[in-house]
Motif scaffolding. Structure first.
Motif, PDB file in Angstrom:
ATOM      1  N   ASP A 102      67.602 -40.354 113.862  1.00  0.00           N
ATOM      2  CA  ASP A 102      68.452 -40.081 112.698  1.00  0.00           C
ATOM      3  C   ASP A 102      67.659 -40.025 111.380  1.00  0.00           C
ATOM      4  O   ASP A 102      68.232 -39.857 110.317  1.00  0.00           O
ATOM      5  N   LEU A 103      66.346 -40.151 111.463  1.00  0.00           N
ATOM      6  CA  LEU A 103      65.437 -40.089 110.313  1.00  0.00           C
ATOM      7  C   LEU A 103      65.674 -41.185 109.286  1.00  0.00           C
ATOM      8  O   LEU A 103      65.196 -41.098 108.153  1.00  0.00           O
ATOM      9  N   GLN A 104      66.369 -42.243 109.645  1.00  0.00           N
ATOM     10  CA  GLN A 104      66.647 -43.331 108.708  1.00  0.00           C
ATOM     11  C   GLN A 104      65.582 -44.418 108.716  1.00  0.00           C
ATOM     12  O   GLN A 104      65.544 -45.260 107.826  1.00  0.00           O
ATOM     13  N   LYS A 105      64.710 -44.414 109.728  1.00  0.00           N
ATOM     14  CA  LYS A 105      63.628 -45.395 109.823  1.00  0.00           C
ATOM     15  C   LYS A 105      62.382 -44.669 110.301  1.00  0.00           C
ATOM     16  O   LYS A 105      62.471 -43.708 111.061  1.00  0.00           O
ATOM     17  N   GLY A 106      61.239 -45.152 109.868  1.00  0.00           N
ATOM     18  CA  GLY A 106      60.020 -44.515 110.338  1.00  0.00           C
ATOM     19  C   GLY A 106      58.760 -45.131 109.765  1.00  0.00           C
ATOM     20  O   GLY A 106      58.815 -46.054 108.954  1.00  0.00           O
ATOM     21  N   PHE A 107      57.646 -44.602 110.227  1.00  0.00           N
ATOM     22  CA  PHE A 107      56.328 -45.061 109.822  1.00  0.00           C
ATOM     23  C   PHE A 107      55.486 -43.881 109.367  1.00  0.00           C
ATOM     24  O   PHE A 107      55.630 -42.766 109.865  1.00  0.00           O
ATOM     25  N   SER A 108      54.566 -44.153 108.444  1.00  0.00           N
ATOM     26  CA  SER A 108      53.516 -43.218 108.059  1.00  0.00           C
ATOM     27  C   SER A 108      52.235 -44.025 107.884  1.00  0.00           C
ATOM     28  O   SER A 108      52.267 -45.152 107.387  1.00  0.00           O
ATOM     29  N   PHE A 109      51.145 -43.439 108.305  1.00  0.00           N
ATOM     30  CA  PHE A 109      49.831 -44.066 108.157  1.00  0.00           C
ATOM     31  C   PHE A 109      48.866 -43.030 107.606  1.00  0.00           C
ATOM     32  O   PHE A 109      48.931 -41.857 107.954  1.00  0.00           O
ATOM     33  N   GLY A 110      47.953 -43.465 106.783  1.00  0.00           N
ATOM     34  CA  GLY A 110      46.867 -42.627 106.298  1.00  0.00           C
ATOM     35  C   GLY A 110      45.559 -43.337 106.573  1.00  0.00           C
ATOM     36  O   GLY A 110      45.387 -44.482 106.165  1.00  0.00           O
ATOM     37  N   ILE A 111      44.657 -42.666 107.282  1.00  0.00           N
ATOM     38  CA  ILE A 111      43.363 -43.255 107.622  1.00  0.00           C
ATOM     39  C   ILE A 111      42.260 -42.339 107.095  1.00  0.00           C
ATOM     40  O   ILE A 111      42.061 -41.243 107.621  1.00  0.00           O
ATOM     41  N   PRO A 112      41.535 -42.766 106.044  1.00  0.00           N
ATOM     42  CA  PRO A 112      40.404 -41.953 105.579  1.00  0.00           C
ATOM     43  C   PRO A 112      39.201 -42.181 106.492  1.00  0.00           C
ATOM     44  O   PRO A 112      39.101 -43.218 107.157  1.00  0.00           O
ATOM     45  N   ASN A 113      38.329 -41.227 106.561  1.00  0.00           N
ATOM     46  CA  ASN A 113      37.099 -41.357 107.343  1.00  0.00           C
ATOM     47  C   ASN A 113      37.354 -41.674 108.808  1.00  0.00           C
ATOM     48  O   ASN A 113      36.661 -42.478 109.411  1.00  0.00           O
ATOM     49  N   PHE A 114      38.361 -41.044 109.390  1.00  0.00           N
ATOM     50  CA  PHE A 114      38.688 -41.257 110.802  1.00  0.00           C
ATOM     51  C   PHE A 114      37.599 -40.652 111.683  1.00  0.00           C
ATOM     52  O   PHE A 114      37.221 -39.494 111.520  1.00  0.00           O
ATOM     53  N   ILE A 115      37.096 -41.451 112.641  1.00  0.00           N
ATOM     54  CA  ILE A 115      36.036 -40.972 113.531  1.00  0.00           C
ATOM     55  C   ILE A 115      36.402 -41.074 115.011  1.00  0.00           C
ATOM     56  O   ILE A 115      35.588 -40.774 115.864  1.00  0.00           O
TER      57      ILE A 115
END
Length: 166
Positions: free
Chosen positions: A72-85
């Protein structure tokens, strides 16, 4: 600058993820392959595999963005990882330098984000195949603009990954 890029990628990916719809082509309906992400939010289970799933995008450099939402798009996660290897452990904190990533959880209009002064979180990538999939675990503590805190524990993910080309 890197912080703005990652936050911009997070927002762009979230918007694109929310607007996906299956449509018909000459070969039939388009099928989106989405993965699974689950975690405990203050000891309450969240899972994204109830119809929407999760996905990861890597830009032409080494920045990684992961999103996952409830159906229902009411809950969620976002992550940002710089320099991912690839396989390895990544720190989730306030993203004030190029070595730490950002974790965010949302419910409706409220966001809980990793930030300075909170315990440092972690994302551990245990399996990774370029342009195919990634698996791993995560945890973090997030705070919203009102100062309320949520503990994200026992996070696991198994999601497809794609490289964004310019």
């Amino acid at each position: 600058m890197k912080k703005k890029l990652i936050i911009g990628l997070l927002l762009m990916t979230t918007i694109l993820s929310c607007s996906k719809e299956n449509s018909d082509t000459e070969d039939g309906p388009i099928q989106f392959v989405l993965g699974n992400l689950s975690a405990k939010i203050d000891d309450h289970l969240f899972t994204s595999n109830d119809g929407f799933g999760g996905e990861a995008y890597k830009d032409h450099g080494r920045n990684l963005v992961i999103t996952a939402h409830s159906a229902d798009l009411q809950k969620g996660f976002s992550f940002g990882i710089p320099n991912f290897i690839g396989i390895g452990e990544y720190v989730l904190d306030d993203m004030l330098d190029e070595e730490t990533g950002l974790g965010a959880y949302y419910e409706g209009d409220l966001n809980w984000v990793t930030s300075a002064g909170l315990p440092v979180g972690s994302m551990k990538v245990t399996e990774y195949k370029e342009n195919e999939y990634m698996k791993g675990t995560f945890y973090f503590t997030g705070k919203n603009i009102e100062g309320n805190v949520k503990n994200i524990t026992e996070g696991v993910f198994d999601i497809p990954i794609a490289t964004i080309r310019e």
